[in-house]
Enzyme design. Structure first.
Site, PDB file in Angstrom:
ATOM      1  N   HIS A  13      -2.653  -5.986   0.517  1.00 41.44           N
ATOM      2  CA  HIS A  13      -1.670  -5.360   0.711  1.00 41.44           C
ATOM      3  C   HIS A  13      -0.747  -5.932  -0.427  1.00 41.44           C
ATOM      4  O   HIS A  13      -0.483  -6.998  -0.359  1.00 41.44           O
ATOM      5  CB  HIS A  13      -0.903  -5.064   2.124  1.00 41.44           C
ATOM      6  CG  HIS A  13       0.415  -4.738   2.075  1.00 41.44           C
ATOM      7  ND1 HIS A  13       0.891  -3.575   1.430  1.00 41.44           N
ATOM      8  CD2 HIS A  13       1.671  -5.450   2.332  1.00 41.44           C
ATOM      9  CE1 HIS A  13       2.122  -3.504   1.577  1.00 41.44           C
ATOM     10  NE2 HIS A  13       2.634  -4.607   1.772  1.00 41.44           N
ATOM     11  N   ASN A  66       6.181  -2.767  -3.705  1.00 43.22           N
ATOM     12  CA  ASN A  66       5.542  -2.548  -2.490  1.00 43.22           C
ATOM     13  C   ASN A  66       5.664  -1.099  -2.147  1.00 43.22           C
ATOM     14  O   ASN A  66       6.766  -0.842  -1.638  1.00 43.22           O
ATOM     15  CB  ASN A  66       6.018  -3.753  -1.499  1.00 43.22           C
ATOM     16  CG  ASN A  66       5.571  -3.651  -0.160  1.00 43.22           C
ATOM     17  OD1 ASN A  66       5.017  -2.733   0.292  1.00 43.22           O
ATOM     18  ND2 ASN A  66       6.063  -4.513   0.959  1.00 43.22           N
ATOM     19  N   CYS A 109       2.717  -1.169   6.709  1.00 42.37           N
ATOM     20  CA  CYS A 109       2.078  -1.925   5.517  1.00 42.37           C
ATOM     21  C   CYS A 109       0.519  -1.958   5.805  1.00 42.37           C
ATOM     22  O   CYS A 109      -0.262  -2.044   4.887  1.00 42.37           O
ATOM     23  CB  CYS A 109       2.416  -3.315   5.268  1.00 42.37           C
ATOM     24  SG  CYS A 109       4.124  -3.382   4.603  1.00 42.37           S
TER      25      CYS A 109
END
Length: 335
Positions: free
Chosen positions: A262, A292, A114
């Site tokens: 993020h 995500n 990520c």
């Protein structure tokens, strides 16, 4: 000595929209449960055979290059961040170079989950600062949907992730008060297995082991996440790395025009927003629509915010990420 600046942005997501209600038809979950815990309403999944990690990266890159006013032949170097390459090796950087018809420039693959795009941005920034390269293409692209356990067993993780790609072109900026002002990178491998895919891997169970055992209960090649542990660490590390960037540039929280976190979980973003006392206009979230997307998360959100006119010349933009590894990172950009 130069700074680097973002000259062009682009993103691409598959057309196939998968809603929470769609997921409730194949696993024991529901829209209310997913939204309450993650904020996600829908995400995009590729249709197998139509998109790959590389092809989505190419589509995002073409938009970013066009918006930069450059051509593919002007790109000196590629940095490609992903944890879902088309092949175990080689990485997608070389495939993207070929599909964009580029010169034989260098291509570097980044595996920092990520945090991957911010790591890629930092690496590109150093190359430009030293004068080694002038124009660098950075890409974050992920196909998560094909590697998820889309059953009741995997519902705690599988509802979170989506597919997509984002890209940016970095170029030289002579005005050292503009562009990427600083980047800050960290890792804590002590907790690496709290969010991980453990197989196939040379250090444990390789493909031959999985095939030989043919165990239907083997979960080692599906993502595992200790959700509460990850959440608790994420909110701490997000805060630390944002403050680190502000302090390095003698900035205050009030100087932040836009925070792009993020898109891991809307509840994490909301926690950070409240902790820093930021308004809704100072934080951008689009996890509600895209889920995500790991390394693609920040470039998709950054491009989306810019396209909506939420980022303007002169703005101070903060990028911050936390993810598997554990790795976390931030970047301070003067637009």
């Amino acid at each position: 000595m130069y700074n680097s600046k973002i000259a062009g942005l682009g993103f691409y997501v598959p057309e196939n929209i998968v809603t929470n209600d769609d997921l409730s038809k194949i696993m024991d979950t529901n829209d209310e449960w997913i939204q309450e815990r993650t904020g996600i309403r829908e995400r995009r999944h590729i249709i197998k055979g139509q998109d790959t990690t590389t092809s989505m990266g190419v589509k995002a890159a073409k938009i970013a290059i066009e918006r930069s006013g450059l051509t593919s032949n002007d790109i000196d170097f590629i940095v490609f961040a992903t944890i879902s390459p088309d092949y175990y090796f080689p990485g997608p950087g070389v495939a993207l170079q070929q599909q964009l018809g580029m010169r034989t420039v260098g291509a570097l693959d980044i595996r920092n989950q990520c945090s991957g795009f911010v790591y890629a941005l930092s690496i590109a920034d150093q190359y430009i600062k030293t004068g080694m390269y002038k124009n660098i293409l950075i890409v974050g692209s992920e196909v998560q949907s094909l590697g998820l356990d889309m059953t009741d067993r995997g519902r705690g993780v599988s509802v979170i992730f989506g597919d997509g790609a984002g890209a940016a072109v970095l170029t030289r900026e002579k005005d050292l008060t503009k562009g990427v002002l600083s980047t800050h990178l960290h890792s804590e491998g002590e907790h690496a297995k709290e969010l991980a895919v453990l197989a196939p891997g040379m250090g444990g169970r390789w493909v031959t082991d999985i095939l030989a055992e043919n165990n239907p209960d083997d979960e080692s090649y599906f993502p595992y996440m200790n959700g509460q542990f990850v959440f608790k660490n994420a909110v701490v590390r997000f805060s630390e790395v944002i403050n680190e960037g502000l302090q390095a540039n003698n900035l205050q929280v009030s100087d932040i025009d836009m925070l792009i976190p993020h898109q891991a979980n809307l509840r994490i973003s909301q926690f950070i927003q409240k902790k820093f006392g930021l308004t809704d206009d100072q934080v951008f979230n689009n996890i509600q629509q895209y889920g995500n997307t790991t390394a693609a998360s920040i470039p998709i959100a950054l491009t989306d915010a810019w396209e909506q006119g939420k980022i303007k010349s002169g703005d101070t933009v903060v990028l911050a990420a936390f993810g598997s590894g554990f790795t976390w990172a931030s970047a301070i950009i003067k637009w």
